[in-house]
Design a protein around this motif. Structure first.
Motif, PDB file in Angstrom:
ATOM      1  N   SER A  18     -10.200   1.280   0.238  1.00  0.00           N
ATOM      2  CA  SER A  18      -9.278   2.034   1.093  1.00  0.00           C
ATOM      3  C   SER A  18      -9.645   1.811   2.549  1.00  0.00           C
ATOM      4  N   GLU A  31      -6.063   5.002   8.185  1.00  0.00           N
ATOM      5  CA  GLU A  31      -4.630   5.191   8.432  1.00  0.00           C
ATOM      6  C   GLU A  31      -4.325   5.088   9.919  1.00  0.00           C
ATOM      7  N   VAL A  62      -1.683   5.467   2.252  1.00  0.00           N
ATOM      8  CA  VAL A  62      -0.481   5.961   2.923  1.00  0.00           C
ATOM      9  C   VAL A  62      -0.190   5.101   4.145  1.00  0.00           C
ATOM     10  N   HIS A 101       3.758   5.414   0.449  1.00  0.00           N
ATOM     11  CA  HIS A 101       2.553   4.738  -0.040  1.00  0.00           C
ATOM     12  C   HIS A 101       2.779   3.246  -0.215  1.00  0.00           C
ATOM     13  N   THR A 146      -0.233  -1.591   4.445  1.00  0.00           N
ATOM     14  CA  THR A 146      -1.636  -1.684   4.029  1.00  0.00           C
ATOM     15  C   THR A 146      -2.184  -3.096   4.266  1.00  0.00           C
TER      16      THR A 146
END
Ligand code: PHE
Length: 348
Positions: A132, A135, A198, A214, A173
């Motif tokens: 991950s 953001e 997200v 997402h 992403t």
């Protein structure tokens, strides 16, 4: 009045008081009054100097006896009062263990999380790592490292929330591709990762657009990776999510960071490809974007583009969930209406 009578009276009066007193504080006061240095017994003992010498031991012994009895009475009463305090407390704090408990309402993972968890275990089974990323992202990673320079028109494809010239809410992403490529040590093996999370776009919210949604990025870099690897991987993934009978087709498309780029359609899981409202009578449903990693992206991450190459894809778990469960408004995922969300309880 002689000492003896005086002491006996003292005993009678106070023995009753002690038995009747009903608070520990009052009892303590009596103890101080009666047995303290200024109390009546002490004063009797003091007065003994005026007695005849042979009287003194008798009176002394009697006074001591009275003092001992009173203090024993005080101790007894003290124990009773303390016990009463404990009894009252126990009575007021009684728990009826036979009463039914308050029901514990167990929550359920959000439907998007369920979709992402399922995809993560699918890809982990094929040896991908799950990463991950931030953001709040740098323009550098969100765009520049992804082959989208500052004034490139491709920036218009993703309406972006900027925080300042260098910082933004990530619009995809894909920056995780660049972040992972930069760090990867190919002497340890190929790079295979997915990165769910997200993303944010300045779109107007409507039934199919939300300013927050997402994505799940996928990236494979190694020697000798071909488009057949991409197609096989995405076919397996689509069959896993939409059913074993699904086929996929790739249509030419454009993304700045892949070349060639494709749009991936899956055969309609509702009608099997014959045509129905779900696939808008085309037999196909568009599910994700993908392509072969652009050499510029490899070079920006200091990877030798003549030796290494690979594929990348970006899918939308929100869209997957909408398709799979026939949800017609993306905003349902984000408005926290339990009547909607609890329908996807895993206990089913
Ligand atoms: N980042 C792209 C988007 O948000 C999707 C994508 C990812 C396309 C990886 C190709 C490869 O539209």
């Amino acid at each position: 009045m002689d000492f003896q009578t005086k002491l006996e009276q003292l005993f009678q009066q106070n023995n009753e008081r002690i038995k009747e007193v009903d608070s520990l504080d009052d009892l303590n006061q009596i103890r101080v009054q009666l047995l303290g240095k200024k109390g009546p017994i002490t004063s009797v003992l003091r007065g003994m100097k005026d007695l005849a010498a042979d009287e003194r031991p008798k009176v002394g012994a009697f006074a001591n006896k009275i003092r001992d009895e009173l203090s024993a009475a005080i101790e007894t009463r003290k124990a009773q009062l303390e016990q009463a305090v404990i009894d009252a407390k126990l009575a007021s704090e009684t728990i009826d263990v036979t009463l039914p408990g308050d029901p514990v309402v167990a929550g359920t993972p959000h439907i998007i999380i369920q979709i992402m968890d399922d995809l993560e275990s699918f890809f982990m089974g094929m040896g991908y790592q799950v990463l991950s990323g931030p953001e709040v992202e740098e323009d550098h990673y969100n765009f520049e490292m992804m082959n989208i320079p500052k004034d490139h028109p491709a920036r218009d494809m993703q309406e972006t929330f900027y925080i300042n010239n260098e910082l933004l809410m990530r619009s995809q992403t894909s920056p995780m591709q660049a972040r992972t490529m930069e760090k990867h040590d190919f002497s340890k093996g190929p790079l295979k990762m997915i990165s769910p999370g997200v993303v944010y776009r300045r779109d107007d919210d409507d039934a199919t657009h939300s300013h927050q949604f997402h994505q799940m990025e996928g990236l494979v870099i190694d020697k000798h990776i071909t488009m057949a690897d991409l197609k096989g991987t995405l076919l397996a993934m689509c069959q896993h999510v939409f059913g074993a009978d699904r086929t996929i087709r790739l249509r030419p498309s454009y993304f700045p960071f892949t070349e060639p780029s494709v749009e991936v359609d899956v055969s309609c899981f509702r009608c099997g490809g014959k045509g129905c409202p779900v696939c808008k009578y085309t037999g196909w449903i568009e599910v994700l974007g993908a392509g072969m990693v652009h050499p510029n992206v490899l070079r920006a991450a200091k990877i030798d583009a003549d030796v290494y190459g690979g594929f990348a894809f970006g899918l939308g778990p929100d869209r997957f969930a909408m398709l799979k469960y026939g949800i017609d408004d993306i905003r349902s995922f984000y408005t926290d209406d339990l009547r909607f969300l609890t329908q996807f309880s895993q206990e089913g």
